[in-house]
Motif scaffolding. Structure first.
Motif, PDB file in Angstrom:
ATOM      1  N   MET A 147      10.118   9.365 105.830  1.00 32.92           N
ATOM      2  CA  MET A 147       9.455   8.276 106.547  1.00 32.92           C
ATOM      3  C   MET A 147       9.304   8.670 108.014  1.00 32.92           C
ATOM      4  SD  MET A 147      11.684   5.181 104.879  1.00 32.92           S
ATOM      5  CE  MET A 147      10.895   3.895 105.847  1.00 32.92           C
ATOM      6  N   LYS A 148      10.435   9.045 108.637  1.00 29.56           N
ATOM      7  CA  LYS A 148      10.475   9.538 110.003  1.00 29.56           C
ATOM      8  C   LYS A 148      11.818  10.236 110.175  1.00 29.56           C
ATOM      9  CE  LYS A 148      12.029   5.020 111.683  1.00 29.56           C
ATOM     10  NZ  LYS A 148      11.755   3.912 112.621  1.00 29.56           N
ATOM     11  N   GLU A 149      12.076  10.777 111.329  1.00 36.82           N
ATOM     12  CA  GLU A 149      13.322  11.520 111.558  1.00 36.82           C
ATOM     13  C   GLU A 149      14.535  10.663 111.210  1.00 36.82           C
ATOM     14  OE1 GLU A 149      15.514  14.880 112.536  1.00 36.82           O
ATOM     15  OE2 GLU A 149      13.344  14.627 112.384  1.00 36.82           O
ATOM     16  N   ASN A 150      15.402  11.204 110.324  1.00 41.20           N
ATOM     17  CA  ASN A 150      16.627  10.543 109.862  1.00 41.20           C
ATOM     18  C   ASN A 150      16.369   9.280 109.046  1.00 41.20           C
ATOM     19  OD1 ASN A 150      18.279  12.484 111.049  1.00 41.20           O
ATOM     20  ND2 ASN A 150      18.297  11.405 112.999  1.00 41.20           N
ATOM     21  N   GLN A 151      15.152   9.071 108.599  1.00 41.61           N
ATOM     22  CA  GLN A 151      14.824   7.961 107.706  1.00 41.61           C
ATOM     23  C   GLN A 151      14.128   8.535 106.467  1.00 41.61           C
ATOM     24  OE1 GLN A 151      15.252   4.214 108.344  1.00 41.61           O
ATOM     25  NE2 GLN A 151      16.858   5.362 109.361  1.00 41.61           N
ATOM     26  N   LEU A 152      14.757   8.357 105.302  1.00 41.48           N
ATOM     27  CA  LEU A 152      14.287   9.006 104.082  1.00 41.48           C
ATOM     28  C   LEU A 152      13.979   7.992 102.990  1.00 41.48           C
ATOM     29  CD1 LEU A 152      16.926  11.864 103.773  1.00 41.48           C
ATOM     30  CD2 LEU A 152      14.653  12.024 104.774  1.00 41.48           C
ATOM     31  N   ARG A 153      13.077   8.374 102.114  1.00 42.99           N
ATOM     32  CA  ARG A 153      12.923   7.701 100.830  1.00 42.99           C
ATOM     33  C   ARG A 153      13.676   8.539  99.799  1.00 42.99           C
ATOM     34  NH1 ARG A 153       7.466   7.424 102.828  1.00 42.99           N
ATOM     35  NH2 ARG A 153       6.906   5.272 103.373  1.00 42.99           N
ATOM     36  N   ARG A 154      14.573   7.896  99.067  1.00 45.86           N
ATOM     37  CA  ARG A 154      15.434   8.634  98.133  1.00 45.86           C
ATOM     38  C   ARG A 154      15.308   8.071  96.726  1.00 45.86           C
ATOM     39  NH1 ARG A 154      19.951   6.622 100.597  1.00 45.86           N
ATOM     40  NH2 ARG A 154      18.523   5.604 102.026  1.00 45.86           N
ATOM     41  N   SER A 155      15.064   8.961  95.776  1.00 44.96           N
ATOM     42  CA  SER A 155      14.994   8.589  94.370  1.00 44.96           C
ATOM     43  C   SER A 155      16.221   9.148  93.663  1.00 44.96           C
ATOM     44  CB  SER A 155      13.713   9.148  93.740  1.00 44.96           C
ATOM     45  OG  SER A 155      13.698   8.925  92.359  1.00 44.96           O
ATOM     46  N   TYR A 156      17.027   8.252  93.092  1.00 47.23           N
ATOM     47  CA  TYR A 156      18.245   8.654  92.385  1.00 47.23           C
ATOM     48  C   TYR A 156      18.086   8.342  90.894  1.00 47.23           C
ATOM     49  CZ  TYR A 156      20.553   8.589  97.009  1.00 47.23           C
ATOM     50  OH  TYR A 156      20.908   8.802  98.318  1.00 47.23           O
ATOM     51  N   PRO A 157      17.806   9.322  90.053  1.00 44.92           N
ATOM     52  CA  PRO A 157      17.694   9.041  88.614  1.00 44.92           C
ATOM     53  C   PRO A 157      18.965   8.442  88.015  1.00 44.92           C
ATOM     54  CG  PRO A 157      16.776  11.193  89.120  1.00 44.92           C
ATOM     55  CD  PRO A 157      17.465  10.713  90.369  1.00 44.92           C
ATOM     56  N   ILE A 158      20.155   8.959  88.430  1.00 46.88           N
ATOM     57  CA  ILE A 158      21.420   8.441  87.912  1.00 46.88           C
ATOM     58  C   ILE A 158      22.332   8.126  89.095  1.00 46.88           C
ATOM     59  CG2 ILE A 158      23.457   8.923  86.510  1.00 46.88           C
ATOM     60  CD1 ILE A 158      21.753  10.830  84.854  1.00 46.88           C
ATOM     61  N   TRP A 159      22.712   6.870  89.208  1.00 51.09           N
ATOM     62  CA  TRP A 159      23.532   6.392  90.315  1.00 51.09           C
ATOM     63  C   TRP A 159      24.676   5.544  89.761  1.00 51.09           C
ATOM     64  CZ3 TRP A 159      25.034   5.875  95.318  1.00 51.09           C
ATOM     65  CH2 TRP A 159      25.549   4.654  95.732  1.00 51.09           C
ATOM     66  N   ARG A 160      25.874   5.687  90.337  1.00 44.59           N
ATOM     67  CA  ARG A 160      26.980   4.783  90.043  1.00 44.59           C
ATOM     68  C   ARG A 160      27.619   4.384  91.361  1.00 44.59           C
ATOM     69  NH1 ARG A 160      32.174   6.523  86.493  1.00 44.59           N
ATOM     70  NH2 ARG A 160      32.855   7.359  88.500  1.00 44.59           N
ATOM     71  N   GLY A 161      27.561   3.103  91.682  1.00 44.60           N
ATOM     72  CA  GLY A 161      28.045   2.638  92.966  1.00 44.60           C
ATOM     73  C   GLY A 161      29.487   2.179  92.975  1.00 44.60           C
ATOM     74  N   GLY A 162      30.027   1.771  91.823  1.00 45.72           N
ATOM     75  CA  GLY A 162      31.373   1.195  91.772  1.00 45.72           C
ATOM     76  C   GLY A 162      32.462   2.204  92.059  1.00 45.72           C
ATOM     77  N   LYS A 163      33.216   1.989  93.128  1.00 42.84           N
ATOM     78  CA  LYS A 163      34.281   2.913  93.502  1.00 42.84           C
ATOM     79  C   LYS A 163      35.513   2.791  92.600  1.00 42.84           C
ATOM     80  CE  LYS A 163      32.879   3.027  98.366  1.00 42.84           C
ATOM     81  NZ  LYS A 163      33.283   2.771  99.771  1.00 42.84           N
ATOM     82  N   ASN A 164      35.569   1.722  91.812  1.00 42.08           N
ATOM     83  CA  ASN A 164      36.698   1.510  90.907  1.00 42.08           C
ATOM     84  C   ASN A 164      36.417   1.996  89.495  1.00 42.08           C
ATOM     85  OD1 ASN A 164      34.722  -0.464  90.515  1.00 42.08           O
ATOM     86  ND2 ASN A 164      36.185  -1.885  89.607  1.00 42.08           N
TER      87      ASN A 164
END
Length: 343
Positions: A147-164
């Motif tokens: 998008m601009k410096e230090n601003q990205l569009r990110r596509s994550y096919p597989i994501w797991r957010g739960g830290k537990n």
């Protein structure tokens, strides 16, 4: 009485099966083999909302699947190591009749959401423990990354957010990107413990795998085995606060990449790695932080055990060949069995 006990035992351990077929399925169907569902997002909704308490198996036929709404797995099923949710191809790479055209192909086209680093889209969002994803091909996203410096569009096919959370296995999958046309920012990115990535191919992804954080600060029992990383434009593997005592890195190839291994710069973790090839990369090790961070060369956090650092990897580039995107048989690196075949 014996017959009744056998019947009850069978039902306790039986897993529910759902079938998905992009060509003949309908999201109004029941999800059986004869009447399959059409979309991956719908099948994850069914798994989340039904009244079953145990594991489930999602079987995906060959075809092309566009994920336009995040396929979220989040439910109260009673799952365990042996009673899990499996999302897999109908025909797996080690089957006799398998060929690359039979691998279900998944493209993430989920609307982007704003965050601190730009915008993000998640394909699969795995928010339960004890999940396996097997035999699928993931392509990059449909949006230009920067998008601009230090601003990205990110596509994550597989994501797991739960830290537990615990026990996520990604196996026999292929991840393919193109930084200029269909960027794949990270193939597998997960918090929690027990993140195992094995027998996968990552071709021209920005970051194939990121092992993130756990509830107590240090992610444990993670592994990367028999994977082939070719052409990673940022890093071949990225570790955040990942335990150095039980992290397994073995029989992998990382080549033609910018930096083979990125580690958070604020940590002092050192990893023992075994029986792999890390060759023909711009840098072997680097420090960085944050998805838009820049890497800084490092040289002191990997302990090599039978690691080859010289040699050129030659891939099979004929899409009709069963070994497509694998090391050509009989050439340097083929002996490691890095790739989607286990047999």
């Amino acid at each position: 009485m014996t017959q009744i006990l056998i019947f009850l035992s069978f039902n306790v351990f039986a897993q529910q099966r759902y079938f998905v077929n992009a060509d003949i399925g309908s999201d109004n169907n029941v999800g059986s083999k004869e009447k399959p569902l059409k979309t991956i997002t719908e099948v994850t909704k069914r798994v989340n909302s039904d009244n079953q308490s145990g594991g489930a198996e999602i079987i995906i036929s060959a075809g092309r699947y566009l994920i336009s709404e995040t396929a979220l797995l989040k439910n109260n099923r009673n799952l365990s190591v042996n009673n899990r949710i499996t999302i897999r191809a109908e025909i797996l790479p080690d089957d006799v009749n398998w060929n690359p055209q039979l691998m279900p192909t998944i493209v993430t086209a989920v609307p982007l959401q704003k965050d601190d680093f730009g915008e993000t889209a998640f394909g699969f969002d795995i928010e339960v423990s004890h999940v396996t994803i097997q035999g699928l091909r993931f392509l990059g996203g449909l949006d230009f990354e920067y998008m601009k410096e230090n601003q990205l569009r990110r596509s994550y096919p597989i994501w797991r957010g739960g830290k537990n959370l615990d026990d996520l296995v990604v196996t026999q999958c292929v991840f393919m990107g193109d930084k200029n046309v269909m960027p794949l920012h990270v193939g597998v990115i997960a918090n929690g413990n027990g993140v195992v990535v094995e027998h996968c191919v990552f071709y021209n992804c920005k970051n194939p795998v990121v092992f993130w954080l756990a509830d107590d600060g240090v992610s444990k029992r993670d592994a990367m085995r028999n994977c082939l990383v070719y052409g990673a434009s940022f890093s071949g593997i990225w570790t955040v606060q990942t335990s150095e005592n039980d992290f397994v890195f073995r029989n992998n190839i990382i080549t033609k990449s910018n930096t083979a291994w990125i580690r958070e710069s604020s940590l002092n973790t050192k990893y023992k790695i075994y029986d792999s090839i890390i060759a023909d990369n711009f840098a072997v090790m680097g420090y960085s932080s944050g998805p838009a961070g820049k890497s800084q060369n490092a040289s002191d956090f990997l302990i090599f055990n039978n690691i080859k650092q010289k040699g050129l990897i030659e891939l099979e580039m004929n899409p009709a060949n069963k070994d497509y995107l694998h090391v050509k048989r009989g050439t340097f690196g083929a002996e490691l069995n890095a790739g989607i075949f286990k047999k």
